[in-house]
Motif scaffolding. Structure first.
Motif, PDB file in Angstrom:
ATOM      1  N   ILE A   1      10.093   0.554   9.181  1.00  0.00           N
ATOM      2  CA  ILE A   1      10.850   1.415   8.275  1.00  0.00           C
ATOM      3  C   ILE A   1       9.984   2.561   7.804  1.00  0.00           C
ATOM      4  O   ILE A   1       8.819   2.354   7.436  1.00  0.00           O
ATOM      5  CB  ILE A   1      11.364   0.607   7.065  1.00  0.00           C
ATOM      6  CG1 ILE A   1      12.395  -0.439   7.545  1.00  0.00           C
ATOM      7  CG2 ILE A   1      11.981   1.510   5.994  1.00  0.00           C
ATOM      8  CD1 ILE A   1      12.665  -1.525   6.555  1.00  0.00           C
ATOM      9  N   MET A   2      10.515   3.760   7.837  1.00  0.00           N
ATOM     10  CA  MET A   2       9.848   4.938   7.293  1.00  0.00           C
ATOM     11  C   MET A   2      10.547   5.295   5.987  1.00  0.00           C
ATOM     12  O   MET A   2      11.752   5.545   5.978  1.00  0.00           O
ATOM     13  CB  MET A   2       9.902   6.095   8.280  1.00  0.00           C
ATOM     14  CG  MET A   2       9.017   5.917   9.489  1.00  0.00           C
ATOM     15  SD  MET A   2       9.135   7.320  10.630  1.00  0.00           S
ATOM     16  CE  MET A   2       7.606   7.157  11.542  1.00  0.00           C
TER      17      MET A   2
ATOM     18  N   TYR B   1       6.486   1.692   5.884  1.00  0.00           N
ATOM     19  CA  TYR B   1       5.466   2.718   5.647  1.00  0.00           C
ATOM     20  C   TYR B   1       6.000   3.649   4.572  1.00  0.00           C
ATOM     21  O   TYR B   1       7.142   4.113   4.662  1.00  0.00           O
ATOM     22  CB  TYR B   1       5.211   3.446   6.961  1.00  0.00           C
ATOM     23  CG  TYR B   1       4.312   4.657   6.926  1.00  0.00           C
ATOM     24  CD1 TYR B   1       2.929   4.524   6.915  1.00  0.00           C
ATOM     25  CD2 TYR B   1       4.852   5.942   6.969  1.00  0.00           C
ATOM     26  CE1 TYR B   1       2.099   5.646   6.936  1.00  0.00           C
ATOM     27  CE2 TYR B   1       4.038   7.066   6.995  1.00  0.00           C
ATOM     28  CZ  TYR B   1       2.660   6.917   6.972  1.00  0.00           C
ATOM     29  OH  TYR B   1       1.848   8.030   7.001  1.00  0.00           O
ATOM     30  N   ASN B   2       5.179   3.956   3.541  1.00  0.00           N
ATOM     31  CA  ASN B   2       5.772   4.530   2.332  1.00  0.00           C
ATOM     32  C   ASN B   2       4.832   5.460   1.545  1.00  0.00           C
ATOM     33  O   ASN B   2       4.232   5.072   0.555  1.00  0.00           O
ATOM     34  CB  ASN B   2       6.213   3.370   1.441  1.00  0.00           C
ATOM     35  CG  ASN B   2       7.003   3.796   0.225  1.00  0.00           C
ATOM     36  OD1 ASN B   2       7.070   3.062  -0.743  1.00  0.00           O
ATOM     37  ND2 ASN B   2       7.596   4.969   0.226  1.00  0.00           N
ATOM     38  N   PRO B   3       4.699   6.733   1.991  1.00  0.00           N
ATOM     39  CA  PRO B   3       3.971   7.704   1.177  1.00  0.00           C
ATOM     40  C   PRO B   3       4.788   8.126  -0.044  1.00  0.00           C
ATOM     41  O   PRO B   3       5.937   7.706  -0.214  1.00  0.00           O
ATOM     42  CB  PRO B   3       3.764   8.879   2.129  1.00  0.00           C
ATOM     43  CG  PRO B   3       4.920   8.803   3.074  1.00  0.00           C
ATOM     44  CD  PRO B   3       5.193   7.328   3.245  1.00  0.00           C
TER      45      PRO B   3
ATOM     46  N   TYR C   1      -1.273   9.306   7.749  1.00  0.00           N
ATOM     47  CA  TYR C   1      -1.832   7.960   7.588  1.00  0.00           C
ATOM     48  C   TYR C   1      -1.054   6.914   8.402  1.00  0.00           C
ATOM     49  O   TYR C   1      -1.286   5.717   8.251  1.00  0.00           O
ATOM     50  CB  TYR C   1      -1.816   7.571   6.105  1.00  0.00           C
ATOM     51  CG  TYR C   1      -2.939   8.195   5.292  1.00  0.00           C
ATOM     52  CD1 TYR C   1      -3.923   7.400   4.706  1.00  0.00           C
ATOM     53  CD2 TYR C   1      -3.023   9.567   5.108  1.00  0.00           C
ATOM     54  CE1 TYR C   1      -4.957   7.957   3.963  1.00  0.00           C
ATOM     55  CE2 TYR C   1      -4.048  10.146   4.372  1.00  0.00           C
ATOM     56  CZ  TYR C   1      -5.009   9.333   3.800  1.00  0.00           C
ATOM     57  OH  TYR C   1      -6.035   9.900   3.073  1.00  0.00           O
ATOM     58  N   TYR C   2      -0.171   7.363   9.263  1.00  0.00           N
ATOM     59  CA  TYR C   2       0.716   6.467  10.006  1.00  0.00           C
ATOM     60  C   TYR C   2      -0.067   5.622  11.005  1.00  0.00           C
ATOM     61  O   TYR C   2      -0.774   6.151  11.866  1.00  0.00           O
ATOM     62  CB  TYR C   2       1.766   7.300  10.730  1.00  0.00           C
ATOM     63  CG  TYR C   2       2.884   6.522  11.386  1.00  0.00           C
ATOM     64  CD1 TYR C   2       3.741   5.727  10.634  1.00  0.00           C
ATOM     65  CD2 TYR C   2       3.093   6.609  12.763  1.00  0.00           C
ATOM     66  CE1 TYR C   2       4.777   5.036  11.232  1.00  0.00           C
ATOM     67  CE2 TYR C   2       4.134   5.924  13.371  1.00  0.00           C
ATOM     68  CZ  TYR C   2       4.970   5.136  12.597  1.00  0.00           C
ATOM     69  OH  TYR C   2       6.002   4.454  13.194  1.00  0.00           O
ATOM     70  N   PRO C   3       0.057   4.292  10.948  1.00  0.00           N
ATOM     71  CA  PRO C   3      -0.745   3.428  11.827  1.00  0.00           C
ATOM     72  C   PRO C   3      -0.227   3.315  13.253  1.00  0.00           C
ATOM     73  O   PRO C   3      -0.925   2.786  14.119  1.00  0.00           O
ATOM     74  CB  PRO C   3      -0.677   2.077  11.120  1.00  0.00           C
ATOM     75  CG  PRO C   3       0.636   2.098  10.422  1.00  0.00           C
ATOM     76  CD  PRO C   3       0.821   3.516   9.966  1.00  0.00           C
ATOM     77  N   GLY C   4       1.004   3.767  13.498  1.00  0.00           N
ATOM     78  CA  GLY C   4       1.564   3.683  14.843  1.00  0.00           C
ATOM     79  C   GLY C   4       2.872   2.922  14.875  1.00  0.00           C
ATOM     80  O   GLY C   4       3.123   2.048  14.038  1.00  0.00           O
TER      81      GLY C   4
ATOM     82  N   PHE D   1       0.813  -1.217   0.000  1.00  0.00           N
ATOM     83  CA  PHE D   1       0.000   0.000   0.000  1.00  0.00           C
ATOM     84  C   PHE D   1       0.851   1.274   0.000  1.00  0.00           C
ATOM     85  O   PHE D   1       0.630   2.192   0.781  1.00  0.00           O
ATOM     86  CB  PHE D   1      -0.966  -0.019   1.191  1.00  0.00           C
ATOM     87  CG  PHE D   1      -1.708  -1.315   1.305  1.00  0.00           C
ATOM     88  CD1 PHE D   1      -2.450  -1.811   0.235  1.00  0.00           C
ATOM     89  CD2 PHE D   1      -1.649  -2.075   2.464  1.00  0.00           C
ATOM     90  CE1 PHE D   1      -3.124  -3.023   0.325  1.00  0.00           C
ATOM     91  CE2 PHE D   1      -2.327  -3.292   2.563  1.00  0.00           C
ATOM     92  CZ  PHE D   1      -3.063  -3.759   1.489  1.00  0.00           C
ATOM     93  N   HIS D   2       1.846   1.294  -0.891  1.00  0.00           N
ATOM     94  CA  HIS D   2       2.790   2.401  -0.963  1.00  0.00           C
ATOM     95  C   HIS D   2       2.208   3.556  -1.787  1.00  0.00           C
ATOM     96  O   HIS D   2       1.187   3.417  -2.450  1.00  0.00           O
ATOM     97  CB  HIS D   2       4.098   1.918  -1.572  1.00  0.00           C
ATOM     98  CG  HIS D   2       3.961   1.491  -3.003  1.00  0.00           C
ATOM     99  ND1 HIS D   2       3.072   0.522  -3.408  1.00  0.00           N
ATOM    100  CD2 HIS D   2       4.592   1.911  -4.138  1.00  0.00           C
ATOM    101  CE1 HIS D   2       3.157   0.358  -4.724  1.00  0.00           C
ATOM    102  NE2 HIS D   2       4.068   1.180  -5.187  1.00  0.00           N
TER     103      HIS D   2
END
Length: 380
Positions: A251-252, A228-230, A242-245, A184-185
């Motif tokens: 990894i950011m 996590y990858n916007p 949108y960060y789930p925690g 879901f990037h």
């Protein structure tokens, strides 16, 4: 884990990692996965791991030649990271959406791991409502697959298939190969069915959390690091919207490509510098690894793009890895889709305008390729 015996009492002790210990999101992560995570933190001052999508599978004018690699052909050394794609696995297809057979992919992953490389896997899943590809944004897809949604059971069946594939990734000792999983990037774009234009922050977080919990707790997959990858963001609040925690992310990262004509503007390197500044600060606060998960310039028409654009934008930012996107080659059908330089027959030696510039990147000592990655013993 080692066993210590004192006065007849058996103790179990987890082998400690020297220095600060970083906790993986999966509290039951395998020892090798925990070691990789912590060793990647330790490696941050050593340089940036260099990766390439589908590197061992195909390039310009070739496909599935044992031992062949796009990056190795260019500079004489394999990359430190290998990227692969799960799209169409959920449909029970034998090959992924980039035409790589999943059986071959498993072998390539094992090969990259044995070279000391890092494995990262993305997932361009098809739209669960419309049945079309990941780029179809119809049908309120995210709302339909999170708990309570009409397609939730379908989504669980998809995750069952992802789990089977991940659990099939083992080394020659039968141990699970750690994988950086990046589902879901680019959700801050508007082109996937999970993007911000068709998905609220609450829905996205629910999807991420369910995916993590289902794979980790229900399917007992314990060798994944979650990225996590916007795509675009302008500040820390935008990055974290949108960060789930922290308990769901290791990894950011973000994706950022060159568009337009880089010869007459500095937009790419300036924006990359700004976003890496935001990323490294927020990753430090949250004790996560910072990374540039996708980058490149399609067909590299600007001869000095690697040094004057990519390297300039990265500057002195300390990130874990960068990852070039794939070369289409024969798989693309026309041999004119690439993000890495080439010395293959489609572009004779000396005619690829970006080749020498990429070699300057290679010898800059700023980036880590296979040999140094192996020396760093990231899995030990």
């Amino acid at each position: 884990m080692k066993r210590l015996l004192f006065t007849g009492i058996l103790f179990l002790q987890i082998i400690p990692i020297m220095g600060q210990v970083y906790q993986t999101a999966d509290k039951k992560a395998s020892i090798t996965t925990i070691k990789l995570f912590n060793n990647l933190f330790k490696a941050l001052p050593e340089g940036i791991l260099f990766g390439h999508q589908d590197d061992l599978a195909y390039g310009l004018g070739w496909e599935y030649i044992p031992g062949k690699s796009v990056i190795q052909d260019a500079v004489g050394e394999y990359p430190a990271m290998y990227g692969w794609e799960l799209g169409d696995l959920e449909l029970d297809a034998l090959i992924n959406l980039d035409s790589v057979p999943f059986k071959k992919m498993t072998s390539f992953i094992q090969e990259g791991y044995e070279k000391g490389g890092i494995i990262t896997i993305s997932w361009h899943a098809n739209n669960p409502v419309t049945g079309k590809n990941a780029w179809d944004i119809g049908g309120n897809a995210v709302a339909s697959i999170i708990p309570g949604g009409e397609k939730h059971a379908l989504y669980k069946s998809w995750l069952d298939k992802v789990a089977v594939f991940m659990l099939g990734l083992k080394n020659n000792k039968g141990e699970y190969i750690p994988v950086i999983f990046r589902p879901f990037h680019e959700f801050t774009g508007n082109w996937f069915w999970w993007c911000q234009n068709v998905c609220t922050p609450e829905e996205y977080k629910a999807l991420w959390k369910f995916t993590f919990d289902y794979l980790t707790n229900t399917k007992q997959v314990h060798h994944l690091l979650y990225a996590y990858n916007p795509e675009k963001f302008e500040n820390e609040a935008g990055y974290l919207q949108y960060y789930p925690g922290d308990e769901y992310v290791d990894i950011m990262s973000f994706d950022f490509y060159q568009y337009g004509d880089p010869s007459n503007n500095s937009d790419f390197e300036n924006t990359l510098d700004k976003r890496l500044g935001i990323l490294t600060e927020v990753a430090k606060k949250h004790k996560k690894l910072p990374a540039l998960a996708e980058t490149g310039f399609l067909n590299i028409p600007y001869a000095e793009w690697f040094t004057k654009k990519l390297m300039k934008g990265i500057g002195n930012h300390q990130i874990s890895y960068i990852h070039l996107w794939r070369d289409g080659g024969l798989v693309n059908g026309n041999g004119k889709y690439r993000f890495a330089p080439s010395q293959d027959h489609f572009i004779p030696v000396g005619r690829d305008p970006s080749f020498m510039d990429f070699y300057k990147l290679y010898i800059s000592n700023k980036f880590i390729f296979e040999k140094k990655a192996r020396d760093l013993k990231l899995y030990q």
